[in-house]
Design a protein around this motif. Structure first.
Motif, PDB file in Angstrom:
ATOM      1  N   ASP A   1       3.791   5.557  -5.691  1.00  0.00           N
ATOM      2  CA  ASP A   1       4.041   5.193  -7.088  1.00  0.00           C
ATOM      3  C   ASP A   1       5.193   4.220  -7.245  1.00  0.00           C
ATOM      4  OD1 ASP A   1       1.979   6.757  -7.805  1.00  0.00           O
ATOM      5  OD2 ASP A   1       3.157   8.440  -8.528  1.00  0.00           O
ATOM      6  N   ARG A   2       5.334   3.319  -6.303  1.00  0.00           N
ATOM      7  CA  ARG A   2       6.359   2.288  -6.414  1.00  0.00           C
ATOM      8  C   ARG A   2       5.690   0.937  -6.597  1.00  0.00           C
ATOM      9  NH1 ARG A   2       8.508   1.202  -1.880  1.00  0.00           N
ATOM     10  NH2 ARG A   2       7.240   2.472  -0.502  1.00  0.00           N
TER      11      ARG A   2
ATOM     12  N   LEU B   1       0.834  -1.199   0.000  1.00  0.00           N
ATOM     13  CA  LEU B   1       0.000   0.000   0.000  1.00  0.00           C
ATOM     14  C   LEU B   1       0.868   1.249   0.000  1.00  0.00           C
ATOM     15  CD1 LEU B   1      -3.053  -0.059   0.040  1.00  0.00           C
ATOM     16  CD2 LEU B   1      -2.971   0.578   2.419  1.00  0.00           C
TER      17      LEU B   1
ATOM     18  N   PHE C   1       2.246   1.715  -3.404  1.00  0.00           N
ATOM     19  CA  PHE C   1       1.294   2.226  -4.385  1.00  0.00           C
ATOM     20  C   PHE C   1       1.043   3.716  -4.168  1.00  0.00           C
ATOM     21  CE2 PHE C   1      -0.677  -2.238  -4.827  1.00  0.00           C
ATOM     22  CZ  PHE C   1       0.353  -2.594  -5.669  1.00  0.00           C
ATOM     23  N   ILE C   2       0.967   4.119  -2.899  1.00  0.00           N
ATOM     24  CA  ILE C   2       0.747   5.538  -2.631  1.00  0.00           C
ATOM     25  C   ILE C   2       1.930   6.349  -3.137  1.00  0.00           C
ATOM     26  CG2 ILE C   2       0.648   7.217  -0.744  1.00  0.00           C
ATOM     27  CD1 ILE C   2      -1.207   5.295   0.703  1.00  0.00           C
TER      28      ILE C   2
END
Lengths: 365, 298
Positions: free
Chosen positions: A31-32, A25, A28-29
């Motif tokens: 941008d990985r 999570l 994703f926050i």
């Protein structure tokens, strides 16, 4: 006994995948991609980490207070795990059907502070001690908004038993002998005369029975976030300034235990939030006329289907709570100590007092 | 609302709530957009700037951005086309190219662009660990045999593996070629049969035969040569400082003479280092070091 074994195994499995979920999570926050190597989509990354942790040496600093140092992680974990005892997992499955469930929960979780302070102080490390003192200051302060927001619910439900609170929020309210005569009204207002007892679903959850409970839940959420030492209230750990806070000196298995306790605490408060505000093990879907969604998605208490659906709904709700906690963690920066105290004493405490007053009045409507 | 516009108690709370909500929305937007991700397309692709959202990471060993054809990374020498002119070694600012040429008795071959090759490269080593990727060597190369390739991932576990050997001769072959040349030379000189010239030729042959095993073990060379240079240079200090300008543009021949003329006080240090890395460009360094020392002494 079933509940004990279930929660013990469940907590371990949950921790492994919660750490994975948190890493994904956060990735994703930002941008990985997060872990990708071990297992499909990197799912077994935490297992690999855990194996590594268990192989590590259990280091006790020379100048540390050895026995306190060794016992502290166990105290912290035990306190949090004991909290699960009163959690109603399904309509019939509950570790301990204590009548004073809520009260017990708040008390037993407070022992967590003792463990934190013991861990930090016995480490004989300035960072650990600072972290432990901050932790105590923070948790003691935030006990008050937590207590008051829980009290709002207790005032409305007129009980401290978590299982009873769950029953009150669904279609099976009348199966409990105590409430065989009770009726759920829309928004909890009798004068409107809209009977919701047979409709159930989210319409009988506490957040709907008393609409202001949504604000109470936000207070509860913020305060329990601080209780769990989660970002943005992670000043006791504060990696960037205190190395690791109270757990700086821990390594290997004991460190893993502290980590397990932290994630266990997240889950525990999410469970509590689900029980107090979002219907516990009750289904989300209401009965709409002949479409008996509530009946279909939640079985009768005591049946196998009732147990499965009950566990499903409460775990789902708790996981959503954990998701929000992670989402919040990767959004906000850490609060300063004065901001932390400002938020607790000048904002949350007065607001929860006001809401407690309104909740008490609401019961009279 | 502007930040801090309403600096009252409720104003602050309201601002806290709204800005926190904005933050949550922003991070949720990123979670949502994480369904898409960047593909490994190069900057030349027209879609390079199209993907503005989603995950930016590439799982490197499995996927990587394409390198343009003129990428300047690892050096490659096409030995077939190399005339062993030594220009690349001379221009290299970090002295990472080490060439030892051996004269041939006849023309070896023609390069693809018509140059005739008359030198064997007994050693053509490029130390990619030292390389600064300036590309000067490829610019001066007359036959364009030395090029920079697109390969950029060539890390090694052992730093010695960073030295790339391009020579197409084995050490034995190199010895053989050198002996061929020397026998030819001595044959020529004997044919001339000039008695006055005997003295220098002998010296030369002695020097060259002694350097023959030097490709394998340079340590061997020293005891043979030192007595030769010693009587020539009576006071080492001034003669070395005279030679300093040559040192800056090091050619293999000069560096050899410098090694010969190296002051004796650094002997121990030198032998140590040459033992550690025989026949490696590392050899040059201990030579230059004492020179600088001497300079500062003056």
């Amino acid at each position: 006994m079933i509940a004990f074994l279930f929660f013990l195994v469940f907590l371990l499995v949950y921790m492994v995948f919660a750490v994975y979920a948190e890493r994904k999570l956060s990735a994703f926050i930002q941008d990985r991609l997060g872990p990708t190597e071990i297992g499909p989509y990197g799912m077994f990354q935490t297992l690999a980490d855990l194996v590594k942790l268990l192989q590590k040496e259990d280091i006790v600093p020379v100048k540390a207070d050895k026995w306190v140092f060794l016992a502290a992680p166990a105290v912290i974990f035990t306190a949090i795990f004991a909290g699960f005892a009163v959690m109603p997992l399904t309509p019939t499955l509950q570790g301990s059907g204590a009548v004073v469930g809520v009260f017990y929960l708040l008390t037993i979780v407070s022992i967590d502070i003792v463990g934190l302070l013991a861990a930090g102080w016995s480490s004989n490390n300035k960072y650990s001690l600072l972290g432990a003192m901050r932790s105590v200051a923070q948790i003691v302060s935030y006990e008050i908004p937590v207590g008051l927001s829980v009290l709002c619910v207790v005032v409305l439900c007129q009980t401290l038993d978590l299982q009873e609170i769950c029953y009150q929020q669904g279609i099976y309210i009348r199966t409990l002998p105590v409430y065989s005569e009770s009726t759920n009204y829309l928004f909890g207002i009798k004068r409107l005369g809209i009977d919701m007892t047979e409709v159930g679903g989210f319409l009988t959850w506490n957040v709907i029975r008393m609409p202001l409970f949504f604000i109470v839940y936000i207070i509860f959420f913020i305060a329990t976030l601080a209780e769990a030492n989660r970002a943005p209230f992670d000043i006791p750990e504060a990696e960037s300034e205190l190395v690791g806070g109270f757990h700086t000196e821990y390594s290997g298995f004991r460190w893993a235990l502290l980590f397990l306790a932290e994630y266990g605490m997240m889950l525990l408060v999410s469970f509590l939030g689900a029980v107090l505000f979002f219907g516990g093990w009750n289904t989300l879907f209401p009965n709409i006329g002949p479409v008996r969604l509530a009946d279909w998605t939640s079985g009768m208490p005591g049946t196998i289907y009732g147990n499965i659906t009950g566990a499903f709904w409460i775990i789902l709700k708790a996981f959503i709570g954990v998701f929000i906690q992670m989402w919040v963690r990767w959004t906000y920066p850490r609060l300063r100590v004065d901001q932390l105290m400002h938020l607790c004493w000048k904002v949350l405490t007065p607001l929860s007092l006001l809401l407690l007053f309104i909740s008490a009045l609401w019961k009279l409507l | 609302m502007q930040k801090g516009a309403n600096n009252s108690y409720f104003g602050n709370i309201w601002e806290g709530i709204t800005s926190s909500w904005q933050g949550l929305k922003l991070s949720f937007k990123h979670i949502w957009e994480a369904r898409q991700r960047r593909t490994p397309i190069g900057i030349t692709d027209p879609d390079y700037f199209k993907q503005e959202t989603g995950i930016v990471t590439l799982t490197y060993p499995y996927e990587s951005l394409p390198v343009p054809d003129n990428g300047r990374y690892r050096l490659h020498n096409e030995m077939e086309d190399c005339i062993v002119c030594d220009k690349c070694a001379e221009i290299c600012p970090v002295s990472c190219i080490d060439i030892e040429a051996v004269k041939s008795t006849e023309e070896i071959r023609k390069t693809s662009d018509g140059h005739s090759v008359r030198l064997y490269a007994a050693r053509f080593d490029i130390d990619m660990a030292k390389c600064c990727f300036c590309g000067l060597c490829t610019t001066v190369c007359p036959t364009e045999c030395l090029t920079m390739t697109k390969t950029y991932d060539f890390s090694e576990f052992d730093i010695r593996d960073m030295i790339y050997h391009f020579s197409d001769l084995s050490p034995e072959q190199a010895v053989e070629k050198r002996q061929n040349y020397e026998t030819l030379q001595t044959a020529k000189q004997q044919a001339k049969a000039s008695t006055t010239n005997v003295q220098p030729t002998e010296e030369k042959t002695a020097e060259q035969t002694s350097t023959t095993p030097a490709t394998a073990k340079p340590v061997m060379k020293k005891p043979a040569i030192k007595p030769v240079t010693k009587p020539v240079i009576t006071d080492p200090t001034p003669s070395i400082s005279e030679e300093t300008p040559y040192v800056t543009e090091v050619t293999p021949e000069i560096s050899q003479t410098i090694q010969e003329a190296a002051p004796q006080d650094t002997k121990a240090e030198e032998t140590d280092q040459s033992e550690q890395a025989p026949a490696k460009p590392v050899m040059k360094k201990p030579v230059i070091k004492p020179m600088i020392k001497k300079k500062t002494d003056e």
